[in-house]
Motif scaffolding. Sequence first.
Motif, PDB file in Angstrom:
ATOM      1  N   GLY A 299       0.803  -1.198   0.000  1.00  0.00           N
ATOM      2  CA  GLY A 299       0.000   0.000   0.000  1.00  0.00           C
ATOM      3  C   GLY A 299       0.841   1.255   0.000  1.00  0.00           C
ATOM      4  N   ILE A 300       0.175   2.347   0.282  1.00  0.00           N
ATOM      5  CA  ILE A 300       0.856   3.635   0.361  1.00  0.00           C
ATOM      6  C   ILE A 300       1.477   3.764   1.748  1.00  0.00           C
ATOM      7  CG2 ILE A 300       0.534   6.130   0.174  1.00  0.00           C
ATOM      8  CD1 ILE A 300      -1.941   5.549  -1.512  1.00  0.00           C
ATOM      9  N   ILE A 301       2.773   4.174   1.835  1.00  0.00           N
ATOM     10  CA  ILE A 301       3.440   4.381   3.124  1.00  0.00           C
ATOM     11  C   ILE A 301       2.933   5.694   3.699  1.00  0.00           C
ATOM     12  CG2 ILE A 301       5.655   4.730   4.266  1.00  0.00           C
ATOM     13  CD1 ILE A 301       6.934   3.081   2.058  1.00  0.00           C
ATOM     14  N   ILE A 302       2.240   5.595   4.796  1.00  0.00           N
ATOM     15  CA  ILE A 302       1.737   6.809   5.439  1.00  0.00           C
ATOM     16  C   ILE A 302       2.609   7.246   6.607  1.00  0.00           C
ATOM     17  CG2 ILE A 302      -0.630   6.357   4.714  1.00  0.00           C
ATOM     18  CD1 ILE A 302      -1.215   5.234   7.460  1.00  0.00           C
ATOM     19  N   SER A 303       3.403   6.322   7.204  1.00  0.00           N
ATOM     20  CA  SER A 303       4.360   6.679   8.272  1.00  0.00           C
ATOM     21  C   SER A 303       5.476   5.631   8.300  1.00  0.00           C
ATOM     22  CB  SER A 303       3.655   6.747   9.630  1.00  0.00           C
ATOM     23  OG  SER A 303       3.155   5.471  10.001  1.00  0.00           O
ATOM     24  N   GLU A 304       6.678   6.081   8.663  1.00  0.00           N
ATOM     25  CA  GLU A 304       7.847   5.195   8.689  1.00  0.00           C
ATOM     26  C   GLU A 304       8.778   5.626   9.827  1.00  0.00           C
ATOM     27  OE1 GLU A 304      11.147   3.455   5.527  1.00  0.00           O
ATOM     28  OE2 GLU A 304      10.048   5.290   5.101  1.00  0.00           O
ATOM     29  N   GLU A 305       9.326   4.650  10.545  1.00  0.00           N
ATOM     30  CA  GLU A 305      10.248   4.913  11.664  1.00  0.00           C
ATOM     31  C   GLU A 305      11.445   3.962  11.543  1.00  0.00           C
ATOM     32  OE1 GLU A 305      10.371   4.839  16.563  1.00  0.00           O
ATOM     33  OE2 GLU A 305       8.487   4.487  15.463  1.00  0.00           O
ATOM     34  N   LEU A 306      12.688   4.541  11.474  1.00  0.00           N
ATOM     35  CA  LEU A 306      13.929   3.790  11.358  1.00  0.00           C
ATOM     36  C   LEU A 306      14.809   4.080  12.572  1.00  0.00           C
ATOM     37  CD1 LEU A 306      14.737   4.422   7.564  1.00  0.00           C
ATOM     38  CD2 LEU A 306      13.646   2.410   8.572  1.00  0.00           C
ATOM     39  N   SER A 346      16.201  -1.032  13.962  1.00  0.00           N
ATOM     40  CA  SER A 346      14.754  -1.336  13.908  1.00  0.00           C
ATOM     41  C   SER A 346      14.086  -0.458  12.860  1.00  0.00           C
ATOM     42  CB  SER A 346      14.094  -1.129  15.274  1.00  0.00           C
ATOM     43  OG  SER A 346      14.212   0.224  15.668  1.00  0.00           O
ATOM     44  N   GLN A 347      13.032  -1.009  12.202  1.00  0.00           N
ATOM     45  CA  GLN A 347      12.309  -0.293  11.128  1.00  0.00           C
ATOM     46  C   GLN A 347      10.812  -0.569  11.257  1.00  0.00           C
ATOM     47  OE1 GLN A 347      13.575  -1.382   7.220  1.00  0.00           O
ATOM     48  NE2 GLN A 347      12.287   0.164   6.203  1.00  0.00           N
ATOM     49  N   PHE A 348      10.014   0.519  11.277  1.00  0.00           N
ATOM     50  CA  PHE A 348       8.561   0.418  11.402  1.00  0.00           C
ATOM     51  C   PHE A 348       7.922   1.220  10.255  1.00  0.00           C
ATOM     52  CE2 PHE A 348      10.315   0.038  15.662  1.00  0.00           C
ATOM     53  CZ  PHE A 348       9.706  -1.108  16.124  1.00  0.00           C
ATOM     54  N   ARG A 349       7.027   0.563   9.475  1.00  0.00           N
ATOM     55  CA  ARG A 349       6.328   1.258   8.393  1.00  0.00           C
ATOM     56  C   ARG A 349       4.820   0.987   8.518  1.00  0.00           C
ATOM     57  NH1 ARG A 349      10.781  -0.642   5.192  1.00  0.00           N
ATOM     58  NH2 ARG A 349      11.985   1.100   4.318  1.00  0.00           N
ATOM     59  N   ASN A 350       3.997   2.015   8.313  1.00  0.00           N
ATOM     60  CA  ASN A 350       2.526   1.909   8.292  1.00  0.00           C
ATOM     61  C   ASN A 350       2.045   2.130   6.854  1.00  0.00           C
ATOM     62  OD1 ASN A 350       2.292   1.497  11.082  1.00  0.00           O
ATOM     63  ND2 ASN A 350       2.381   3.718  11.468  1.00  0.00           N
TER      64      ASN A 350
END
Length: 523
Positions: A299-306, A346-350
């Motif tokens: 989908g479309i990446i609406i938020s990302e945390e690295l 660590s990597q977090f994507r919404n």
Amino acid sequence: MNEKFAQYRERLTQFWGQMGRKQKIWLGASVCGILVAIILMTVIFTKTEYELAFKNLDATDAAAVIQYLDDNGIEYQISSNGKNISVPSKVASKVKIDAGSQGLVQNGSIGFDLFSNKSSQLGTTENEFNVMYQSAFNGEVQKLLNGLQGVESSKVLINRPEESVFLRPEDTSKATASIRINFVPGYRPSQKEIDGYYNLVKVAVPDLELKDIVIASPQGVLTSSEAGGNDTSGMDAIALQFQIQQKFESEVAKSVQQFLSSFVDIDKTVVSVSSSINFDKKVSKEDLVKPLENNNNNGIIISEELNNSSFTGSAGAAGGVAGTGETDIPSYDAASQNSGSSETSSQFRNYDVNRITNNIESAPFVLRDLSINVAIDESAISDEASRTQIMNYLTTFVRGKLADSGQDVNNDQLIEKKVSLIARKFSEGNATASAGGISTTWAIGIGAALLALIGGLVVMLARKRKQPIEEQMEMAPPAKVEYPTLDLETVSSENQARKNLETLAKRKPDEFVNLLRTWLVDE
């Protein structure tokens, strides 16, 4: 004076005696025709033409109008039922305007004009005023109803409760209305119009509910939809659908006949069309969730945390002094040191997907099925090639019409079942009636006209056969006429012969002239 009159009469007598029988008949007929024409013209131009000025009047309004016409010296005619009054056409417009301005025609209702006609209300008691106001109020509602389509007359009775400061609103009685409506002959109001009557009265009368209104007619009680009346909206919808289907089938038949007119005469073809139409109006809603295209179904990446972290270092010396006690390790080196490094990430994507909402409203009048049957006179089409062309056209036509019906239009066997071509010999009666386009009524009229024409010819022939013999003798050739002769040898003197000649010349001048001609020819 008498001598002149005698001379005129003698001349007229001589003129009438010298005329032939036909001339006398034509002269008499001409004089009679002129007299009849003068009489008819006099009657037509002196006759007073009347025009209907007032219709459907009640007894009160009719009396007021008659009184007005009598006071102004205007002629009028009253119908047998006393409800219609006609006046001369030349003053009809003026009479209508004058009667309307004076408020003579109230249709049985008074209205609030009752108060405007009276210059002062002094001397009127409260009860009298209340009665007058109630009558005027009923009359205004009655005027509203009488102005509606199809309403011939009405009678309104409204019961309004008295206001009192000593009663609570819930303890007071409610207003009620009783109404009788007379419709024009042959008119039947629809349920929508009946609901309009109820709403009109409800809005006109304060604190009046629909359940407290009763509307009746000579045909029965009119019930509103809220009270369980017969809602004819469904019947109206069915009638509309039937008309739409008939119009569609007639247009399809017309199109087919126009095509067939290039092959055969239109009077040698009969087209029958049968259709099935879906009149349902469907409303649907679709909520679709779809991934992005060309994005590995992501989908479309609406938020990302690295998050990335690293550590490098060594451990410090041990504290204390090495010993040789009972709990100590003899070989332990208390003074040694440790070193090392570490890394963490660590990597977090919404993600979000496509959200599609479709509000679908399908239009009614969708063709579900169609069949066409064509009958052609076998004498008009005999070759197989023409039949094949007609069948190809019909199948293509049906396939195009059923493209959105959901059926398999590419199935030739299915489409061919919906089309038929019949070649039969038409009966002479049907062919003649179709070609001529003459209905039974016109045929009867033409037959009656022909019989009347034949009867007239028979009468004319009979009259010609019954002509008098004298007319036939007059039409005979002059050579066959025998002229009178005078035997002059038997006359004793010349004076006597001269008198005879003079007498013959006066009485019968034509015969005297012919006699002279005969003498001249003989000599």
